[in-house]
Every structure is written in structure tokens, then in C-alpha cells.
Design a protein around this motif. Structure first.
Motif, PDB file in Angstrom:
ATOM      1  N   LYS B  26       0.847  -1.277  -0.095  1.00 42.67           N
ATOM      2  CA  LYS B  26       0.053   0.042  -0.190  1.00 42.67           C
ATOM      3  C   LYS B  26       0.865   1.192  -0.087  1.00 42.67           C
ATOM      4  O   LYS B  26       0.263   2.362   0.150  1.00 42.67           O
ATOM      5  N   GLY B  27       2.253   0.791   0.038  1.00 41.80           N
ATOM      6  CA  GLY B  27       3.092   2.109   0.078  1.00 41.80           C
ATOM      7  C   GLY B  27       3.663   2.757   1.332  1.00 41.80           C
ATOM      8  O   GLY B  27       4.214   3.518   1.459  1.00 41.80           O
ATOM      9  N   LEU B  28       3.138   1.902   2.326  1.00 39.60           N
ATOM     10  CA  LEU B  28       4.043   2.279   3.718  1.00 39.60           C
ATOM     11  C   LEU B  28       5.395   1.878   3.742  1.00 39.60           C
ATOM     12  O   LEU B  28       5.724   0.752   3.217  1.00 39.60           O
ATOM     13  N   SER B  29       6.114   2.510   4.543  1.00 35.88           N
ATOM     14  CA  SER B  29       7.545   2.012   4.949  1.00 35.88           C
ATOM     15  C   SER B  29       7.324   1.113   5.946  1.00 35.88           C
ATOM     16  O   SER B  29       6.840   1.475   7.190  1.00 35.88           O
ATOM     17  N   VAL B  30       7.795  -0.165   5.742  1.00 32.94           N
ATOM     18  CA  VAL B  30       7.578  -1.095   6.756  1.00 32.94           C
ATOM     19  C   VAL B  30       9.038  -1.865   6.964  1.00 32.94           C
ATOM     20  O   VAL B  30       9.808  -2.024   6.539  1.00 32.94           O
ATOM     21  N   LEU B  31       9.092  -1.967   8.644  1.00 35.94           N
ATOM     22  CA  LEU B  31      10.457  -2.813   9.036  1.00 35.94           C
ATOM     23  C   LEU B  31       9.815  -4.012   9.546  1.00 35.94           C
ATOM     24  O   LEU B  31       8.988  -4.177  10.532  1.00 35.94           O
ATOM     25  N   MET B  32      10.187  -4.966   9.247  1.00 38.61           N
ATOM     26  CA  MET B  32       9.848  -6.369   9.955  1.00 38.61           C
ATOM     27  C   MET B  32      11.107  -7.024  10.458  1.00 38.61           C
ATOM     28  O   MET B  32      12.262  -7.393   9.871  1.00 38.61           O
ATOM     29  N   ASP B 116      11.612  -3.637   4.659  1.00 38.08           N
ATOM     30  CA  ASP B 116      12.812  -3.986   5.110  1.00 38.08           C
ATOM     31  C   ASP B 116      12.693  -5.216   6.270  1.00 38.08           C
ATOM     32  O   ASP B 116      11.753  -5.152   7.376  1.00 38.08           O
ATOM     33  N   VAL B 117      13.670  -6.056   5.964  1.00 35.35           N
ATOM     34  CA  VAL B 117      13.517  -7.435   6.756  1.00 35.35           C
ATOM     35  C   VAL B 117      14.690  -7.339   7.500  1.00 35.35           C
ATOM     36  O   VAL B 117      15.843  -7.680   6.783  1.00 35.35           O
ATOM     37  N   VAL B 118      14.957  -7.634   8.679  1.00 37.26           N
ATOM     38  CA  VAL B 118      16.211  -7.670   9.452  1.00 37.26           C
ATOM     39  C   VAL B 118      16.026  -9.133  10.404  1.00 37.26           C
ATOM     40  O   VAL B 118      15.134  -9.117  11.207  1.00 37.26           O
ATOM     41  N   VAL B 119      16.839 -10.097  10.374  1.00 38.55           N
ATOM     42  CA  VAL B 119      17.048 -11.044  11.217  1.00 38.55           C
ATOM     43  C   VAL B 119      18.109 -10.829  12.376  1.00 38.55           C
ATOM     44  O   VAL B 119      18.593  -9.853  12.659  1.00 38.55           O
TER      45      VAL B 119
END
Ligand code: SF4
Ligand code: SF4
Lengths: 57, 402
Positions: B26-32, B116-119
């Protein structure tokens, strides 16, 4: 600390964390840490699928 | 990883990944963030999903489907078998997944959508201001860090600490979980077209043992028992006993453990600036223990509501109530129904389970759904299953003599 987690048995599943009524447990990557909020109620030891927790009063 | 996002998702299981993907699309900035160093590993038990429902979220890919299942066979304590074809086995039968690869594929989808995905990054607390959640405190490779956000989505599974930090009591009682252990085994010799379920209080107190095909002669052999029945013996002990007796020559290639909430819906899954999804919101099915599809459904709703809330610049519970309403009207209803069934079934003795199974011996199930199976059981055992009548209100109206 009143409980002892046998890290050789623990499968780091987080089940104990989910049942602890006082929020005393934390799963940190592959091990469990216990803080001072533990009341030795024994619930975590009871439900641990691996039987990895021992409670001493 | 930036210092600020529209949405931070905590936990990269199926619920978190779908929430992140939906919001990012949807265009949001997301961090997982995911605290484990490998998404999907270790697996936390059971890997079955319904085909129809899975397709709504991701196109099935042979790389993470181990087995395509035609039906299930349920065994009562005395060995009576009930066989159901795939259309009617309910939520849990269809594909058996390789969760490690499946979870990673879903996380990849959210990364492709722009998240953005960070482990190896663990949430240690929430940033709260004026009663609103405004971000997350993190531990990333041993370093503490703060990330601010307009909304936080807690998808941290059975542990559900995020909810607690926000003042939602997510702690589960022993009677509200199934504690589970599972072996990946070779050499079980099972027919790979079926999922098997074994009922019996000696074998699996207030729970069951499952054997799911995993392709190429492999099988997941697992057990779930009610937490309140665990103690002297634990899930792993019951599982060992079963395996020693049933598959004495099979080898164990992997051990997985975990727990599934079977509490039914909890009172609240939102706070100002926060939504909970999946097992963290206790959205798993109390009968099948299935949580994958429910988590994905809830994740999608949460992602959509996140977009609405941020568009209106309103992160209050009044706004997030939309999430609460939408999931309760859909998966919530099914969870409530399953809870009724669970509460009836966990009380049964082996003798009662046997007699229920016998009552179905001459019934043909190739064209029935799980609810139809229950209804057939109900019709043949009204006294024993009287508490289930609420499930069939509409059907029962048309019946005489009830
Ligand atoms: S419940 Fe047992 S196996 Fe699971 S994380 Fe806790 S101590 Fe480890
Ligand atoms: S003994 Fe009770 S209070 Fe202590 S960690 Fe276990 S569940 Fe929590």
C-alpha cells in the motif's frame, strides 16, 4: 533465580514464555532467560514439551 | 534499518510477513524484525494447510510443498478408523509444507513488496508516549537501538510479549495450550496420501498424535497434549512411547517442539498504536491447532487497517477497532465455534470416543465438510454431544423432534 532451564534439553520453542503469569521469561534466540519476577509457580516447568525446566522453592 | 518507519512488524512468521507485505504494497514504509537468525527455523510443529485458503495468500510452490494429501484417517482409541476425503477434512489437510522454506518465501514476498526485513534482531520493549505505542526498542547483534514508528504490529507468536508490554494480558493458562513435540522420521512406511490422527487419553491426554507425510518416505510424527495434563510426563515422553511402539525401526531426523494456544479469542488484540496478529493474538484454531492460515488472514487485515489508520493519521484504538471487528467477524467466528467443539471433546473418556467412532462406521464421508462430520456425529449421539447444538442452529430448525 528459582527455576533452572536445562539448555541441553530445551528446544527453544517459547511455550514457557507464553504461559508465565508474571512475564519473567524471555526467549533470547536459542536460550531462555529468567528475571526477578519469577514466583516459582511452576507452570512453565509443567507445560514444557521437553521437560527441560526444574523449579526449586 | 532506518530509525523511523510507518509500521514495525515484530516477528517474521506467516502472520507478520503477510502484514508487512500488505502494508508495504500500500506504499507504507515497513520494517519487519525476526529474532532468530534464520526465518522459519527452528520449526514450531505441524505443517499442514488447506489448499483453498493457502491460494488466497500465495501461489503454491513445489519448493515448499512436501506432500499433497488426499484425505485423513482418524483412529479412535480402540483402532476404529474414520476416513475423510480431502474436501471434508477441514482446515488442516491439503498440503504439508516445509515451513522453513515456506516462512522464508513469505518473508521474501514482503521484502519484494518493499519492506525492510532484518533477522537476529529482538524486540526488548516498546516506546510509549502519552498512552500510544510509538516504536520499538531493539537488540540487533548485541547492540541496543530504538526505531520509531506510527504503528507496531506484534506477530511474536506463542510468547506474545509485545501485547504484554502494551498492557494486554496475553498469558495463557496450562488448560489453554496444547504442548507439542514432533519428530521428522524416515522409515515409517506410511501411505503418503493421507494424514493420520490417533486419539486416546492414554496416548495423548486431551489431544492427539498426528502422522503427516512429508514426501519421499518421510513423515512428521507429532503430539499435542493439553497443558493441564502435562507435568509428570511431558509431550516428548508421550511421543517417544508412541514411536517406540508404532515405528520401532524408524529414524528421527529432526525434533521440533512448541505450543499452540487453544484458548479461543482473547478479549483485546489492539492498543493505541498497536495490533496483534496470529498466535500472538491467540488466533489459532482450538481444534486443529492450525494457526498458519488464520495468522495470514489476520495479517492481511492488520496491514490494510494500518494503511487506513496512517492515511487518517489516527492510531487510536477507536480507529484500530476496525481490525478487531473485521477479524472477529470472520476467523473469530470460526475460532468460537471450534472452541465449543474443543470444550466438548476434551472431556471425553476413551470409551466415549470409541462409541462416537462406532456411530460413524457405516457413514460415507467422501462429500462432507468438517461441520457435516460433526453434524453426523451429533445426530447419532445427541445426548453426548448436546452442547454442540448451538453450532447447528440453522440446520436443526428444519429437523423435527429436536
Ligand atoms: S518450553 Fe521448554 S523447550 Fe520450550 S523454550 Fe521453554 S524451556 Fe525450552
Ligand atoms: S515458575 Fe512461574 S513465575 Fe517462574 S518463570 Fe516459571 S511460570 Fe514464570
Amino acid at each position: 533465580m528459582a527455576i533452572k532451564v536445562n539448555k541441553f534439553k530445551c528446544g527453544y520453542c517459547g511455550a514457557c514464555v507464553g504461559v508465565c503469569p508474571t512475564g519473567a521469561l524471555e526467549l533470547v534466540e536459542t536460550w531462555i532467560e529468567v528475571d526477578e519476577n519469577c514466583t516459582s509457580c511452576g507452570i512453565c516447568a509443567r507445560i514444557c514439551p521437553m521437560g527441560a525446566i526444574e523449579v526449586s522453592r | 534499518m532506518k530509525d523511523q518507519y510507518d509500521v514495525v512488524v515484530i516477528g517474521a512468521g506467516p502472520g507478520g510477513s503477510i502484514a508487512a507485505k500488505t502494508a508495504a504494497k500500500k506504499g507504507l514504509s515497513v520494517l519487519m524484525i525476526e529474532k532468530r537468525q534464520e526465518i522459519g527455523d527452528p520449526v514450531r510443529c505441524a505443517e499442514g494447510v488447506s489448499k483453498v485458503w493457502l491460494r488466497k495468500h500465495i501461489e503454491p510452490d513445489h519448493r515448499w510443498i512436501c506432500a499433497d494429501v488426499k484425505g485423513s484417517r482418524i483412529f479412535s482409541p480402540d483402532g476404529t478408523m474414520i476416513e475423510m476425503a480431502e474436501e471434508i477434512s477441514g482446515g488442516e489437510v491439503g498440503y504439508v509444507l516445509e515451513r522453513k522454506l515456506f516462512d522464508r518465501a513469505l518473508a521474501y514476498e514482503s521484502a519484494k513488496a518493499g519492506a525492510d526485513v532484518v533477522v537476529k534482531t529482538r524486540a526488548t520493549g516498546l516506546i510509549t508516549e502519552n498512552g500510544f505505542v510509538r516504536g520499538v526498542k531493539l537488540m540487533h547483534l548485541g547492540e541496543e537501538k530504538e526505531v520509531r514508528s506510527k504503528l507496531v504490529i506484534g506477530a511474536d507468536g506463542i510468547e506474545s510479549k509485545v501485547g504484554r508490554w502494551a498492557g494486554i494480558d496475553t498469558s495463557l493458562k496450562p488448560a489453554d495450550i496444547e504442548t507439542c513435540a514432533q519428530f521428522l522420521m524416515s522409515g515409517t512406511g506410511i501411505d503418503q496420501d493421507y494424514c493420520y490422527f490417533y486419539l486416546g487419553n492414554e496416548m495423548a491426554p486431551s489431544g492427539y498424535i498426528w502422522v503427516f507425510p512429508k514426501g519421499e518416505g518421510l513423515a512428521n510424527v507429532g503430539i499435542g497434549i493439553l497443558g493441564s495434563k502435562s507435568g509428570k510426563k511431558h509431550a516428548i515422553d508421550y511421543l517417544k512411547e508412541f514411536v517406540e511402539q508404532k515405528f520401532p525401526d524408524a529414524d528421527i531426523l529432526e525434533i521440533d517442539v512448541g505450543a499452540v494456544p487453544v484458548s479461543g479469542s482473547i478479549e483485546r488484540t489492539i492498543a493505541n498504536g498497536l495490533m496483534l496478529v496470529g498466535d500472538a493474538a491467540r488466533q489459532s484454531d482450538p481444534i486443529t491447532g492450525g494457526g498458519i492460515i488464520n495468522a495470514m488472514e489476520a495479517g492481511r487485515i492488520a496491514g490494510e487497517v494500518a494503511f487506513e489508520a496512517i492515511s487518517r493519521n489516527d492510531m487510536s484504538t477507536a480507529m484500530l477497532e476496525t481490525y478487531e471487528k473485521r477479524w472477529r467477524q470472520t476467523l473469530g467466528m470460526e475460532i468460537d465455534n471450534s472452541l465449543i467443539v474443543k470444550d466438548v471433546f476434551i472431556g471425553f473418556t476413551d470409551k466415549e470416543i470409541n462409541s462416537l467412532a462406532h456411530s460413524l462406521e457405516n457413514v460415507n464421508f467422501s462429500s462432507m465438510s468438517l461441520i457435516d462430520l460433526l453434524y453426523a456425529l451429533f445426530r447419532a449421539n445427541k445426548k453426548l454431544l448436546w452442547d454442540l447444538r448451538v453450532l447447528f442452529k440453522n440446520v436443526v430448525k428444519h429437523e423435527t423432534g429436536l
